[in-house]
Design an enzyme around this catalytic site. Structure first.
Site, PDB file in Angstrom:
ATOM      1  CG  MET A  28       1.709  22.781 -30.015  1.00 12.28           C
ATOM      2  SD  MET A  28       2.717  24.094 -30.305  1.00 12.28           S
ATOM      3  CE  MET A  28       2.814  24.744 -28.446  1.00 12.28           C
ATOM      4  CG  LEU A  31       0.015  13.879 -25.576  1.00 10.01           C
ATOM      5  CD1 LEU A  31      -0.541  12.924 -26.229  1.00 10.01           C
ATOM      6  CD2 LEU A  31      -0.350  15.224 -26.033  1.00 10.01           C
ATOM      7  CG  HIS A  32      -0.561  17.704 -19.792  1.00  6.03           C
ATOM      8  ND1 HIS A  32      -2.042  18.041 -19.563  1.00  6.03           N
ATOM      9  CD2 HIS A  32      -0.057  18.746 -20.388  1.00  6.03           C
ATOM     10  CE1 HIS A  32      -2.119  19.315 -20.268  1.00  6.03           C
ATOM     11  NE2 HIS A  32      -1.026  19.634 -20.893  1.00  6.03           N
ATOM     12  N   GLY A  34      -4.371  16.794 -19.002  1.00  2.00           N
ATOM     13  CA  GLY A  34      -5.530  17.521 -19.596  1.00  2.00           C
ATOM     14  C   GLY A  34      -5.601  16.913 -21.229  1.00  2.00           C
ATOM     15  CG  HIS A  35      -2.651  16.891 -24.112  1.00  2.00           C
ATOM     16  ND1 HIS A  35      -1.510  17.274 -23.616  1.00  2.00           N
ATOM     17  CD2 HIS A  35      -2.645  18.257 -24.873  1.00  2.00           C
ATOM     18  CE1 HIS A  35      -0.825  18.634 -23.765  1.00  2.00           C
ATOM     19  NE2 HIS A  35      -1.600  19.048 -24.718  1.00  2.00           N
ATOM     20  CD  GLN A  62       1.193  27.367 -31.973  1.00  2.00           C
ATOM     21  OE1 GLN A  62       0.817  26.688 -32.702  1.00  2.00           O
ATOM     22  NE2 GLN A  62       0.647  27.187 -30.638  1.00  2.00           N
ATOM     23  CD  GLN A 160      -5.128  27.376 -28.918  1.00  2.00           C
ATOM     24  OE1 GLN A 160      -3.781  27.541 -29.215  1.00  2.00           O
ATOM     25  NE2 GLN A 160      -5.167  26.146 -28.431  1.00  2.00           N
ATOM     26  NE  ARG A 194       4.956  27.530 -23.509  1.00  5.35           N
ATOM     27  CZ  ARG A 194       4.435  27.618 -24.537  1.00  5.35           C
ATOM     28  NH1 ARG A 194       3.057  27.526 -24.446  1.00  5.35           N
ATOM     29  NH2 ARG A 194       4.660  27.845 -25.808  1.00  5.35           N
TER      30      ARG A 194
HETATM   31  O1  PAF Z   1      -3.054  24.512 -27.883  1.00  7.89           O
HETATM   32  C1  PAF Z   1      -1.880  24.166 -28.495  1.00  7.89           C
HETATM   33  O2  PAF Z   1      -1.226  23.064 -27.916  1.00  7.89           O
HETATM   34  C2  PAF Z   1      -1.343  24.668 -29.884  1.00  7.89           C
HETATM   35  O3  PAF Z   1      -1.733  26.048 -29.972  1.00  7.89           O
HETATM   36  C3  PAF Z   1      -2.496  23.992 -31.057  1.00  7.89           C
HETATM   37  C4  PAF Z   1      -3.863  24.175 -30.917  1.00  7.89           C
HETATM   38  C5  PAF Z   1      -2.060  22.374 -31.153  1.00  7.89           C
HETATM   39  C6  PAF Z   1      -1.902  24.575 -32.422  1.00  7.89           C
HETATM   40  O4  PAF Z   1      -0.497  24.216 -32.594  1.00  7.89           O
END
Ligand code: PAF
Length: 287
Positions: A28, A31-32, A34-35, A62, A160, A194
Site C-alpha cells: 500500500m 515503502l520501508h 521490510g518492503h 480493507q 493475512q 504505520r
Molecule cells: O499488506 C498490505 O500492505 C496489504 O494488505 C496488501 C496485501 C497490499 C493488500 O492491499
C-alpha cells in the site's frame, strides 16, 4: 523515474512484455526496509531475466469506518526510488477507478468480493470487520492483473498471509505464495508503514510489543500455550498506554495450540495506532 511507473493495466502489460518468470510484491506504498527486503527476495527468485512488479495501492475496501484510510501515508516519489533501488522493474500504482471500475467509494461495498471463510472471523477479523474481505478482494484482483509466477508477502501480517495462501488454493490461482520473515528495528519493533504514526514516547513503549511475544514464546515452550499467553499479557500490564486487543498462542495454522510448533500473535493499540506482530514458537507440555 517515471519510466518505472505504470498506472493502468495496459501500461503494466506493455512494461512486462514477454518477460518470465514474473514476481509480484503487493504494497500500500509508504515503502520501508521490510518492503525492500520482499523486493530483493523477489528479484533473487526470478533472476535478472525475470520481471518484478511492485503494486502500490491504498485499498479503500480493507479499511473500516473510522480507520486510517484518509491519513494513510502516500509517498509515491519516494516509493518509486525504494522499489527501483531494491530491484523492481515496475511499480503498478493504479487509481481506485482502474481497480474497481468506479471512483465512488460509497459504491464499492456492493461489488462482488472474496469471502475469507472462517479463518477471517478470528483475531484481526473480529477487531476489523470487513478488513480481510477487502484485502483478499484486492489481492485477487492484483493476482489476476499481474498474472505472476510468485507472490511475496511479509510474515508480519501472519493472518493475512494465511488467508492469501488459503484463497490461492481455493480459487486455484496458478501462483506460488512465498512468506518472508519480518524485518525489525534495532529494538525489535516490526517494521510497518504505520510506525510513523507513533509519537516519540509511544515509539519507546512500542518495543514492549515484540518483548511480550518473546516472553510468551519462552514460557509457552516450557509450560504450554495458556501460561505463555499469561506471561506475555503480564509484561504489558504495567503499561496502561498499551491497550491489548489479543495476545494468543496458536498452532501455525491459527487453530488451537497443541504441543509442537506454534505461533504467538499480538495486536495492540497505542494511542491511535494499531500494531500487530507475531513469531514462531514451540509449545511445551501442558497446553
Ligand atoms: O499488506 C498490505 O500492505 C496489504 O494488505 C496488501 C496485501 C497490499 C493488500 O492491499
Amino acid at each position: 523515474m517515471t519510466s518505472h511507473l505504470a498506472s493502468t493495466h495496459a501500461e503494466l502489460l506493455a512494461a512486462r512484455g514477454a518477460s518470465s518468470p514474473v514476481a509480484v510484491v503487493m504494497t500500500m506504498g509508504a515503502l520501508h526496509e521490510g518492503h525492500a527486503t520482499l523486493i530483493r527476495e523477489a528479484r533473487a527468485v526470478v533472476g535478472r531475466s525475470g520481471f518484478v512488479i511492485v503494486t502500490n495501492f491504498v485499498n479503500p475496501t480493507q479499511f473500516g469506518a473510522g480507520e486510517d484510510f484518509d491519513r494513510y501515508p502516500r509517498t509515491l516519489d519516494r516509493d518509486l526510488e525504494v522499489s527501483e533501488l531494491a530491484g523492481a522493474d515496475v511499480m503498478f500504482a493504479p487509481s481506485v477507478e482502474e481497480m474497481y471500475g468506479t471512483d465512488r467509494l460509497d459504491l464499492l461495498g456492493d461489488q462482488v468480493m472474496v469471502d475469507p471463510g472462517s479463518l477471517g472471523d478470528i483475531l484481526d477479523g473480529l477487531s476489523r470487520p470487513g478488513h480481510f474481505k477487502g484485502m483478499l478482494t484486492i489481492v485477487g484482483k492484483f493476482l489476476h492483473l499481474t498474472a505472476p509466477d510468485y507472490a511475496f508477502f511479509g510474515e508480519k501480517d501472519y493472518q493475512q498471509l494465511a488467508l492469501i495462501t488459503s484463497m490461492v488454493k481455493s480459487l486455484r490461482f496458478p501462483v506460488s505464495v512465498i512468506g518472508v520473515p519480518t524485518v525489525r528495528e534495532d529494538d525489535g519493533l516490526a517494521m510497518s508503514s504505520r510506525n510513523r504514526y507513533l509519537s516519540a514516547q509511544e515509539r519507546k513503549v512500542a518495543a514492549l510489543v515484540p518483548r511480550a511475544i518473546h516472553v510468551a514464546a519462552e514460557v509457552a515452550a516450557q509450560d504450554g500455550a495458556r501460561a505463555g499467553e499469561r506471561a506475555g499479557i503480564a509484561l504489558l500490564a504495567d503499561h496502561p498506554e498499551i491497550s491489548l486487543d489479543y495476545l494468543v498462542v496458536t498452532n501455525p495454522e491459527l487453530g488451537e495450540a497443541v504441543p509442537g510448533e506454534g505461533r504467538v500473535l499480538i495486536a495492540v493499540r497505542l494511542g491511535t495506532t494499531r500494531l500487530i506482530d507475531n513469531i514462531a514458537c514451540r509449545v511445551g507440555g501442558k497446553s
